[in-house]
Design a protein around this motif. Sequence first.
Motif, PDB file in Angstrom:
ATOM      1  N   ARG A 327       0.809  -1.223   0.000  1.00 42.37           N
ATOM      2  CA  ARG A 327       0.000   0.000   0.000  1.00 42.37           C
ATOM      3  C   ARG A 327       0.842   1.273   0.000  1.00 42.37           C
ATOM      4  O   ARG A 327       0.330   2.356  -0.261  1.00 42.37           O
ATOM      5  N   ILE A 328       2.101   1.156   0.350  1.00 43.83           N
ATOM      6  CA  ILE A 328       2.965   2.345   0.391  1.00 43.83           C
ATOM      7  C   ILE A 328       3.163   2.865  -1.035  1.00 43.83           C
ATOM      8  O   ILE A 328       3.460   2.093  -1.941  1.00 43.83           O
ATOM      9  N   PRO A 329       3.012   4.167  -1.260  1.00 41.92           N
ATOM     10  CA  PRO A 329       3.282   4.708  -2.601  1.00 41.92           C
ATOM     11  C   PRO A 329       4.680   4.297  -3.081  1.00 41.92           C
ATOM     12  O   PRO A 329       5.633   4.299  -2.301  1.00 41.92           O
ATOM     13  N   LYS A 330       4.786   3.936  -4.348  1.00 41.31           N
ATOM     14  CA  LYS A 330       6.036   3.362  -4.886  1.00 41.31           C
ATOM     15  C   LYS A 330       7.263   4.227  -4.598  1.00 41.31           C
ATOM     16  O   LYS A 330       8.333   3.721  -4.269  1.00 41.31           O
ATOM     17  N   GLU A 337      10.596   0.111   3.727  1.00 39.44           N
ATOM     18  CA  GLU A 337      11.271  -1.199   3.761  1.00 39.44           C
ATOM     19  C   GLU A 337      12.565  -1.118   4.575  1.00 39.44           C
ATOM     20  O   GLU A 337      12.906  -2.047   5.313  1.00 39.44           O
ATOM     21  N   THR A 338      13.255   0.001   4.479  1.00 39.62           N
ATOM     22  CA  THR A 338      14.478   0.191   5.275  1.00 39.62           C
ATOM     23  C   THR A 338      14.158   0.209   6.770  1.00 39.62           C
ATOM     24  O   THR A 338      14.844  -0.424   7.577  1.00 39.62           O
ATOM     25  N   ILE A 339      13.100   0.951   7.141  1.00 35.08           N
ATOM     26  CA  ILE A 339      12.700   1.003   8.557  1.00 35.08           C
ATOM     27  C   ILE A 339      12.302  -0.392   9.043  1.00 35.08           C
ATOM     28  O   ILE A 339      12.667  -0.812  10.149  1.00 35.08           O
ATOM     29  N   LEU A 371       4.656  10.326   4.791  1.00 32.36           N
ATOM     30  CA  LEU A 371       4.218   8.989   5.197  1.00 32.36           C
ATOM     31  C   LEU A 371       3.487   9.019   6.548  1.00 32.36           C
ATOM     32  O   LEU A 371       2.553   8.248   6.774  1.00 32.36           O
ATOM     33  N   ILE A 372       3.899   9.927   7.433  1.00 27.52           N
ATOM     34  CA  ILE A 372       3.165  10.111   8.700  1.00 27.52           C
ATOM     35  C   ILE A 372       1.776  10.666   8.396  1.00 27.52           C
ATOM     36  O   ILE A 372       0.776  10.201   8.936  1.00 27.52           O
TER      37      ILE A 372
END
Length: 403
Positions: A327-330, A337-339, A371-372
């Motif tokens: 669901r995360i915008p590309k 993914e890093t977090i 993202l927050i």
Amino acid sequence: MGKMERPSTLKVYSPPSYEVYGLAKNPFEQLASEGIEDVESIHVYQEVDMRLSMMISEIIGNQSSIAFSLVGPLGMGKTQRLKTIYKTISEQGGKAIYIKVDTNDILKLTRDMFNGLKPPKTRTNIFFENLSKKLGFIDRLEKMLSSTKEYKSRDIAEMLTKELSKYPYSTVLLDELENMQTASEEEKILFFEMLRHFISNMPRGCIVGFACIPDAYEEYSKIFPAFFMRLHYEFKLRPMSLDETFELVKKRLNQVRIRDTDDPIYPFTEEAVRLIHQLAKGNPRQILRLFHYVLGEASKHKFDPIDDYVVTTILEEPKSLEEYLMRIPKDYRDLVETIVYQFNGGPASYIQIAKEVKKPGVQVYDHLEELIRLGFLVGDPKGNYKVPDYVRKFLEEQEVEEA
């Protein structure tokens, strides 16, 4: 690149303001229209409303008498419709009795019906009440309501008919009759027998109606079919259609607009309305709840317009780590993914994350803040970034499986 100073405080979002959409307030706050003054301008009329309207016109025009049931799941508008009938009969100078059934005690429920006949307690009314006691009306009723053994269904029904026949119009409305379900079968039969006698001998200009959920209605019908055969109308409420949902959104938004718009459903898109209708399964109360929540959350983050992607982001929690990441915008997915994988869900600073993804710190900081805003990450008091709690659970479950 030199070290960039992070802001000393976190962003604090102010309470929802709907001015960004040209709205004075959230119009979906009131789940039922009974508390709204100008009901006509916001009520979405379904086929059942037309039939109820015709029924009331028949009563007022011909002074006939009608008994009906209103059946539907919770949140389908049963209470609102009963209260509309109550208001109409009251405005016509009739006697309206509305009871929200809150008991399985048929003695209390019957007493509540007669209490609805009592006028306000003024000196004159107290005098007449004392006089009626002397005449034996109250004493006789109280004796029959002292125990189920004394409960005389036919006699109680005749007393109710006699009292209501004093008015040109009258109505007895019982809401949430499913709450009587836990009464014994014998008590339910006594009560429905009383209602059956009353319906058989209703005064002119009288409406008797009750609302119930489908399961309880089916059970009552099996216990006492003779009563249900006497009903003139059985109204089964259906979910709102998509077109009716669009009309509801237009009417509610129109009530609070402070800025003109060419699009009557703005700030929502058609896809957003379709999705909310689908998620609510056409249940009017649930539709209003979802629109209220989505508009409130979207206004905090100034999502504009509110499309189906925004609705999904606000309403639905992913069922797995993979679904969350999808669901995360590309453009931002590598940061999340890093977090998740390098910092085990965080917390991590924007500088640590920027080093891992080899991107400029300023750009990473802006994307993390976005993202927050979208609800995919949360900030902590130290200005770090981490995944929401539900994602943390996915990570913990993975650790257990790998151990």
